[in-house]
Write an enzyme that holds these catalytic residues in place. Structure first.
Site, short mmCIF file in Angstrom:
data_model
loop_
_atom_site.label_atom_id
_atom_site.label_comp_id
_atom_site.label_asym_id
_atom_site.label_seq_id
_atom_site.Cartn_x
_atom_site.Cartn_y
_atom_site.Cartn_z
N HIS A 1 0.83 -1.20 0.00
CA HIS A 1 0.00 0.00 0.00
C HIS A 1 0.87 1.26 0.00
O HIS A 1 0.70 2.16 -0.84
CB HIS A 1 -0.90 -0.02 1.24
CG HIS A 1 -1.79 1.18 1.39
ND1 HIS A 1 -3.12 1.16 1.04
CD2 HIS A 1 -1.54 2.43 1.85
CE1 HIS A 1 -3.65 2.35 1.28
NE2 HIS A 1 -2.71 3.14 1.79
N GLU A 2 1.82 1.32 0.92
CA GLU A 2 2.67 2.52 1.02
C GLU A 2 3.60 2.63 -0.18
O GLU A 2 3.96 3.75 -0.58
CB GLU A 2 3.46 2.51 2.33
CG GLU A 2 2.61 2.48 3.60
CD GLU A 2 1.58 3.60 3.67
OE1 GLU A 2 1.79 4.66 3.05
OE2 GLU A 2 0.56 3.41 4.37
N HIS B 1 1.86 4.63 -2.80
CA HIS B 1 2.03 6.07 -2.55
C HIS B 1 3.41 6.53 -3.01
O HIS B 1 3.55 7.58 -3.66
CB HIS B 1 1.90 6.36 -1.05
CG HIS B 1 0.51 6.41 -0.53
ND1 HIS B 1 -0.47 7.22 -1.06
CD2 HIS B 1 -0.09 5.75 0.51
CE1 HIS B 1 -1.60 7.08 -0.38
NE2 HIS B 1 -1.40 6.18 0.57
N GLU C 1 -4.49 8.16 -2.82
CA GLU C 1 -4.99 6.89 -2.28
C GLU C 1 -5.33 5.90 -3.38
O GLU C 1 -5.25 4.68 -3.18
CB GLU C 1 -6.19 7.14 -1.37
CG GLU C 1 -5.86 7.89 -0.09
CD GLU C 1 -4.83 7.20 0.79
OE1 GLU C 1 -4.62 5.98 0.64
OE2 GLU C 1 -4.22 7.89 1.63
#
Length: 497
Positions: A263-264, A267, A293
């Site tokens: 997830h990160e 980003h 996001e």
């Protein structure tokens, strides 16, 4: 020197200040010893006041007026002027003493939150969070007066330029009506399938870390411009060309940390792919948090919960933990990673129940900003909302209203961008797979290059050149369409049954 050059130079210096603040903030969250909290809060407050003073320099208005009449500027430069004006208007709404007070209150509240969360003690956090909320209301009211927006919409606008709660209300009310029945159907569908055998731990932290690093490399993360660390709450931060991410580990379950890393990394890929020619200018920044996001959720939910991803990742998972047997086969791992289950923790939620967590927070923060409920009522209101939306009640506040750092850190008006991002991610991934039919087959071989190339061209490299709606329409051919997200959920959780 032209007015535009003066503006670019001035905002380049503001960007340098932002980079310093970003690294200090990362250090506060990931590395700083507790005893340094007081002096760090003073330093952060001073830097933010200095940055604010630079952002409200009285020369900016004159430079803008002159530069906007300059016919020699290209499209990127004109977009940069638009973003500079947007920032200047918002910053000039705030007095320096409010910026300083907010920074100090946030620093104190973040430190209090870490202990309160560990102790499941909302009462200990309450006075600190009360001060942050008071100041956020003042900030939102000041910006709202300048922009002609409600207090909440002014805070939302900081995270999602052009975003409005009236539109979000409509989208979220529709989702809130859709989710309860869909969750029931998805759980029923998976119970009709054979359930995968348990994965037996423990899973050593260092093994988890090495697996995470391997997946980051496969996704295209540039380790020359970033690093992986540990924090109480996973995040992506740092500075331009120094994009750092964190996760947290549980030796009983490696799936949490791995998906947190992915997830990160989503980003971070956005940050590492921003237009280099304008990197220290507002136009180079990511185009709002729903787009940001969307990049994390596109990686975590769309690409890396696909069958193809587990065809690639299963051997690495087995090797990392010495796993063997049916539980470690790609299909079994896919079923585990796509299991729909009502749970208390947002960052560990599956993509079906996740929007319910966001809708809850959105409704609560709107009520708190509007002073329609008090912070003392938050734990009970949180539990009632969880009961309504997910049918479960947290046994304590650590698993309830204390789990997220967002409100203690002053991030009010941020939560709705998660579900806006999930919808956007589904739409972007669909478009990427249509444009590059080899996207999923290549992921099955551990090759994310076609996907990253499409995202680089259509999202990352565009920075804030376009407004959110236009950027999405250019990339996918249409504005945000919630039905694409719903159709994706149906294919994965109903049709696959």
């Amino acid at each position: 020197m032209t007015a535009y050059a003066s503006l670019a130079g001035h905002f380049g210096r503001i960007a340098a200040m932002s980079n310093a603040i970003g690294v200090l903030q990362w250090d506060s969250d990931a590395m700083m010893p507790k005893g340094a909290a007081g002096s760090r809060a003073e330093s952060m407050a001073l830097l933010r006041v200095l940055q604010h003073e630079m952002a409200v320099d009285p020369r900016i208005g004159d430079w803008l007026a002159e530069a906007e009449q300059d016919n020699r500027l290209d499209d990127w430069e004109r977009a940069n002027l638009r973003e500079i004006r947007r920032e200047w208007i918002a910053q000039t709404a705030l007095p320096a003493n409010l910026v300083e007070a907010s920074s100090k209150a946030i620093s104190a509240c973040e430190m209090a939150w870490r202990q309160a969360r560990a102790d499941s003690d909302f009462a200990a956090l309450l006075p600190y969070l009360t001060e942050v909320l008071k100041l956020e209301r003042e900030i939102g009211a000041a910006k709202g007066a300048k922009l002609g927006l409600s207090t909440y919409d002014a805070l939302l606008n900081d995270n999602e330029p052009g975003g409005r709660s009236a539109k979000i209300d409509e989208l979220f009310d529709d989702l809130a009506a859709f989710l309860p029945d869909f969750i029931e159907r998805a759980i029923a569908a998976q119970t009709r399938r054979s359930q995968p055998a348990a994965l037996n731990g423990p899973f050593p932290v260092e093994s988890q870390r090495q697996l995470g690093l391997k997946m980051m490399k496969a996704l295209g993360y540039d380790f020359e411009r970033g690093r992986l660390d540990v924090s109480t709450h996973p995040f992506c931060g740092g500075a331009d060309n120094d994009v750092r991410i964190t996760t947290r580990y549980d030796e009983a379950d490696f799936t949490k940390a791995l998906m947190g890393v992915i997830h990160e990394t989503g980003h971070a890929l956005y940050e590492q792919g921003r237009p280099a020619a304008y990197l220290n200018q507002p136009v180079s920044r990511a185009r709002g948090m729903s787009l940001h996001e969307s990049q994390s959720l596109l990686m975590e939910m769309q690409a890396c919960r696909s069958h193809e991803f587990f065809m690639f990742a299963a051997p690495s998972m087995r090797e990392a933990f010495g796993g063997s047997g049916p539980a470690w086969e790609p299909e079994a791992l896919w079923r585990r990673y796509t299991k729909v289950e009502r749970g208390f923790i947002r960052v560990e939620a599956d993509e079906v129940t996740y929007p319910a967590h966001v809708i809850l927070r959105y409704r609560l923060e709107k009520a708190l900003i509007a002073d329609e409920m008090s912070l003392a009522e938050l734990p009970a209101a949180w539990n009632a909302g969880m009961k309504e939306l997910l049918g479960i009640v947290p046994p304590n506040d650590r698993l309830g209203c204390l789990q997220d750092i967002h409100w203690p850190s002053g991030a009010w008006g941020y939560f709705p961008t998660y579900t806006l991002g999930a919808m956007t991610a589904a739409q972007l991934f669909e478009a990427a797979c249509k444009a590059e039919p080899e996207t999923l087959p290549r992921i099955a071989r551990g090759d994310f290059a076609p996907l990253i190339a499409w995202l680089r061209a259509n999202i990352h490299s565009q920075g804030s050149r376009y407004e959110t709606d236009e950027l999405l329409a250019r990339a996918t051919g249409r504005p945000l369409d919630a039905n694409i997200f719903k159709a994706h959920l149906a294919r994965r959780y109903l049709d696959a049954a």
